[in-house]
Design an enzyme around this catalytic site. Structure first.
Site, PDB file in Angstrom:
ATOM      1  N   GLU A  30      58.028   2.045  71.837  1.00 10.24           N
ATOM      2  CA  GLU A  30      57.541   3.085  70.684  1.00 10.24           C
ATOM      3  C   GLU A  30      58.347   4.151  70.902  1.00 10.24           C
ATOM      4  OE1 GLU A  30      54.849   2.228  68.954  1.00 10.24           O
ATOM      5  OE2 GLU A  30      54.291   0.478  70.090  1.00 10.24           O
TER       6      GLU A  30
ATOM      7  N   GLU B 272      64.582  14.115  64.480  1.00  5.60           N
ATOM      8  CA  GLU B 272      63.210  14.371  64.996  1.00  5.60           C
ATOM      9  C   GLU B 272      63.392  15.739  65.764  1.00  5.60           C
ATOM     10  OE1 GLU B 272      61.979  12.058  68.360  1.00  5.60           O
ATOM     11  OE2 GLU B 272      59.820  11.913  67.614  1.00  5.60           O
TER      12      GLU B 272
ATOM     13  N   CYS C  28      54.966  11.993  68.087  1.00  2.00           N
ATOM     14  CA  CYS C  28      55.850  10.891  67.647  1.00  2.00           C
ATOM     15  C   CYS C  28      55.575  10.818  66.040  1.00  2.00           C
ATOM     16  CB  CYS C  28      55.944   9.764  68.441  1.00  2.00           C
ATOM     17  SG  CYS C  28      54.244   8.986  68.587  1.00  2.00           S
TER      18      CYS C  28
ATOM     19  N   LYS D 158      55.506   4.863  85.225  1.00  2.00           N
ATOM     20  CA  LYS D 158      56.295   6.237  85.882  1.00  2.00           C
ATOM     21  C   LYS D 158      56.167   7.143  84.758  1.00  2.00           C
ATOM     22  CE  LYS D 158      60.347   7.656  84.647  1.00  2.00           C
ATOM     23  NZ  LYS D 158      59.577   9.364  84.786  1.00  2.00           N
TER      24      LYS D 158
HETATM   25  P1  NAD Z   1      62.412  10.645  76.898  1.00  3.55           P
HETATM   26  O1  NAD Z   1      62.746   9.389  76.267  1.00  3.55           O
HETATM   27  O2  NAD Z   1      63.277  11.594  77.198  1.00  3.55           O
HETATM   28  O3  NAD Z   1      61.334  10.265  78.263  1.00  3.55           O
HETATM   29  C1  NAD Z   1      60.455   9.268  78.093  1.00  3.55           C
HETATM   30  C2  NAD Z   1      60.076   8.589  79.306  1.00  3.55           C
HETATM   31  O4  NAD Z   1      61.223   7.744  79.756  1.00  3.55           O
HETATM   32  C3  NAD Z   1      60.168   9.599  80.525  1.00  3.55           C
HETATM   33  O5  NAD Z   1      59.243   9.161  81.305  1.00  3.55           O
HETATM   34  C4  NAD Z   1      61.552   9.619  81.152  1.00  3.55           C
HETATM   35  O6  NAD Z   1      61.628   9.913  82.550  1.00  3.55           O
HETATM   36  C5  NAD Z   1      61.743   8.205  81.068  1.00  3.55           C
HETATM   37  N1  NAD Z   1      63.254   7.721  80.969  1.00  3.55           N
HETATM   38  C6  NAD Z   1      64.324   8.786  80.988  1.00  3.55           C
HETATM   39  N2  NAD Z   1      65.431   8.335  81.015  1.00  3.55           N
HETATM   40  C7  NAD Z   1      65.297   7.063  81.261  1.00  3.55           C
HETATM   41  C8  NAD Z   1      66.172   5.762  81.296  1.00  3.55           C
HETATM   42  N3  NAD Z   1      67.502   5.861  81.330  1.00  3.55           N
HETATM   43  N4  NAD Z   1      65.510   4.574  81.587  1.00  3.55           N
HETATM   44  C9  NAD Z   1      64.205   4.487  81.646  1.00  3.55           C
HETATM   45  N5  NAD Z   1      63.263   5.428  81.300  1.00  3.55           N
HETATM   46  C10 NAD Z   1      63.943   6.615  81.273  1.00  3.55           C
HETATM   47  O7  NAD Z   1      61.116  11.120  75.730  1.00  3.55           O
HETATM   48  P2  NAD Z   1      60.378  12.362  75.963  1.00  3.55           P
HETATM   49  O8  NAD Z   1      61.360  13.473  75.754  1.00  3.55           O
HETATM   50  O9  NAD Z   1      59.507  12.308  77.240  1.00  3.55           O
HETATM   51  O10 NAD Z   1      59.169  12.252  74.940  1.00  3.55           O
HETATM   52  C11 NAD Z   1      59.552  12.351  73.420  1.00  3.55           C
HETATM   53  C12 NAD Z   1      59.702  11.191  72.798  1.00  3.55           C
HETATM   54  O11 NAD Z   1      59.051  10.388  72.755  1.00  3.55           O
HETATM   55  C13 NAD Z   1      60.062  11.655  71.218  1.00  3.55           C
HETATM   56  O12 NAD Z   1      61.431  10.849  70.713  1.00  3.55           O
HETATM   57  C14 NAD Z   1      58.887  11.208  70.701  1.00  3.55           C
HETATM   58  O13 NAD Z   1      59.040  10.791  69.179  1.00  3.55           O
HETATM   59  C15 NAD Z   1      58.735   9.745  71.735  1.00  3.55           C
HETATM   60  N6  NAD Z   1      57.240   9.440  71.466  1.00  3.55           N
HETATM   61  C16 NAD Z   1      57.122   8.178  70.868  1.00  3.55           C
HETATM   62  C17 NAD Z   1      55.579   7.800  70.779  1.00  3.55           C
HETATM   63  C18 NAD Z   1      55.319   6.514  69.828  1.00  3.55           C
HETATM   64  O14 NAD Z   1      54.136   6.142  70.275  1.00  3.55           O
HETATM   65  N7  NAD Z   1      56.192   5.982  69.074  1.00  3.55           N
HETATM   66  C19 NAD Z   1      54.549   8.391  71.266  1.00  3.55           C
HETATM   67  C20 NAD Z   1      54.939   9.746  71.933  1.00  3.55           C
HETATM   68  C21 NAD Z   1      56.246  10.190  71.977  1.00  3.55           C
END
Ligand code: NAD
Length: 504
Positions: free
Chosen positions: A272, A406, A306, A197
């Site tokens: 992650e 963040e 991240c 997804k």
């Molecule tokens: P997000 O958590 O809003 O979304 C990530 C994914 O989760 C998307 O595909 C989203 O549609 C899905 N999602 C949203 N609600 C959900 C739910 N209730 N259940 C399951 N899936 C759901 O994050 P974002 O805004 O897309 O990305 C930014 C965040 O990701 C930042 O906090 C960043 O630090 C983190 N990030 C971490 C890493 C790492 O390797 N640690 C890498 C990249 C990004």
């Protein structure tokens, strides 16, 4: 302030344009299907506001269909389960070759959909995605068990490594294709089947990847791709009884929700999550190198990383000089449209992200922070992109929201420190623990500080290095489990212990 935006761009790659011109359905069970509720979404170039293409959006019933297709493909008698590990590896290598053949096209799609500079999309995102596929393809037929020397006469005990089952791969928008592939590659190498997804804002390269999966010849249902809202699809993908494992990259808030839901079904989970990483410059560092590295650590991908080095600790004797030089570097960075060859930093992903980031900066300056470079930009008439200037702040407290939370944008706070023990304590004073940087000519000092830092990755005289072979992940609220490296395979495998009585 006003930032100069470059808008001259190269032409869109013709294959990418052809991709934008066709319709995109859901990829379920090896077929392109319409969503049951008929939902669709529009992909928009964050650098221009122009519409790129429309694509189908799944609803929860489609997510169920995708999980069922992945479960059917994992059936004991399915072609995927009957296939040798070497044949699995060959499919992964073939997919990597196809991605390489379409590298420029994929880079254009990714750059336009996510806002990252074209060269970065090509040479980092797509190139590393291919590297992940090849690295894990190499592991597929080398997953050995062990013969266990048990203390039971005439009994043979051995272990086998077997795939965990159906894996839900949920990815964010900052490295859409790369993160999809760094999960997909170990999952498939281990023999799992998957439902991928992508994030709402960046579904396009996942859909192009699905076309290449089809062309590579993977059996139907092994890879399923369902774009759509995480808040609706996520609960299905996490709770469905046929899903065995969830590999998630995204925010800590959503990670916590996934962990709670997954606990009920005792699902395997790797998370992650977010970060607020400390980057630490000692007075004895090579300052040319450290300043360039500190700028790269926070302004790459417009800070939407991240592991971004968003808290810069500088030893007091060189603090003023580093702040000045960093501010000059930030001001000289060329912000612009991601297809402009001169562009070093593209737009942010969405209006809401831009608002969040600029609100953090306004709140910080209202509380006394000094704006050394950048800051919220005036709207650019006629540009239409979501641009923000690389921003450097000084005179910020350790307990300020901009230091602790963040921000996920091109915003750096610079904090003075006095001595190794003090900076170790302050760097660790965070709910996150993803990464840290250390800049010094004294390697003994670097090693001592590295051993004190409660983070998953430490970069010494460099920052943000990444490779398919090197594990990556966090301590504390930055998550658990590791992506990348041999270690990530473990999270897609179970151990089966087989006892055989040798007397019969
Ligand atoms: P997000 O958590 O809003 O979304 C990530 C994914 O989760 C998307 O595909 C989203 O549609 C899905 N999602 C949203 N609600 C959900 C739910 N209730 N259940 C399951 N899936 C759901 O994050 P974002 O805004 O897309 O990305 C930014 C965040 O990701 C930042 O906090 C960043 O630090 C983190 N990030 C971490 C890493 C790492 O390797 N640690 C890498 C990249 C990004």
């Amino acid at each position: 302030m006003t930032i100069a935006i470059n808008t001259a761009t190269v032409d869109i790659h013709p294959d990418a344009q052809r991709f934008f011109d066709r319709s995109h359905q859901l990829f379920i069970g090896g077929r392109w299907v319409e969503p049951l509720a008929g939902g669709s979404s529009v992909s928009v170039d964050p650098g221009s506001g122009r519409q790129l293409t429309t694509f189908a959006v799944a609803d929860p019933e489609d997510a169920v269909r995708a999980v069922e297709a992945a479960a059917a493909a994992f059936d004991e008698t399915s072609p995927w389960r009957q296939m040798t590990a070497t044949a699995r590896a060959r499919l992964l290598f073939r997919l990597a070759d196809l991605m390489e053949k379409h590298q420029e096209e994929l880079a254009h799609i990714e750059a336009l959909d996510s806002g990252k500079p074209l060269a970065v999309a090509r040479d980092f995102d797509v190139a590393y995605a291919i590297r992940h596929l090849r690295y894990f393809a190499g592991w597929a037929d080398k997953l050995e068990g062990a013969t266990v020397p048990v203390n039971v006469p005439d009994m043979m005990c051995r272990t086998e490594r077997v795939p965990v089952g159906v894996a839900a791969l949920i990815v964010p928008w900052n490295y859409p294709l790369l993160i999809a592939c760094w999960k997909l590659a170990p999952a498939l190498a281990a023999g799992c089947t998957v439902v991928l997804k992508p994030a709402e804002h960046t579904s396009l390269t996942a859909l192009r990847l699905a076309e290449l999966v089809e062309a590579a010849g993977f059996p139907e249902g092994v890879v399923n791709v369902v774009p759509g809202p995480g808040s609706q699809l996520g609960p299905v993908l996490v709770e469905h009884p046929y899903v065995d494992k969830i590999s998630f990259t995204g925010s800590t808030r959503v990670g916590q929700e996934i962990a709670r839901r997954a606990a009920v079904g005792v699902k395997r989970v790797t998370l992650e999550l977010g970060g607020k990483s400390a980057n630490i410059v000692f007075a004895d560092a090579d300052l040319d190198h450290a300043v360039a590295g500190a700028a790269g650590a926070i302004f790459s991908n417009a800070g939407q990383v991240c592991s971004a080095g968003s808290r810069l600790f500088v030893e007091r004797p060189v603090y003023d000089e580093v702040v000045r030089r960093l501010s000059e570097t930030a001001a000289a960075l060329r912000v612009g449209h991601q297809l402009d060859p001169r562009c070093q930093m593209g737009p942010l992903i969405s209006q809401s992200q831009l608002t969040t980031v600029t609100d953090y900066v306004r709140q910080a300056t209202n509380s006394g922070a000094h704006l050394e470079a950048g800051g919220p930009a005036d709207p650019q008439d006629g540009v239409g992109g979501l641009f923000m200037a690389p921003t450097v702040l000084s005179n910020v407290r350790d307990d300020a929201p901009i230091t602790r939370e963040e921000v996920f944008g091109p915003v750096l706070v610079v904090l003075p420190f006095d001595g190794l023990d003090e900076v170790a304590r302050r760097a660790n004073d965070s709910e996150y623990g993803l990464a840290a940087g250390i800049w010094t000519r004294d390697i003994a000092k670097a090693n001592r500080l590295s051993s004190l830092l409660r983070v998953g990755s430490v970069y010494v005289n460099t920052y943000g290095q990444s490779d398919a072979a090197a594990p990556f992940g966090g301590f504390k609220k930055s998550g658990y489990g590791r992506d990348m490296g041999r270690q990530n395979l473990e999270y897609f495998l179970e151990t089966r212990t087989v006892w055989t009585d040798l007397r019969l």
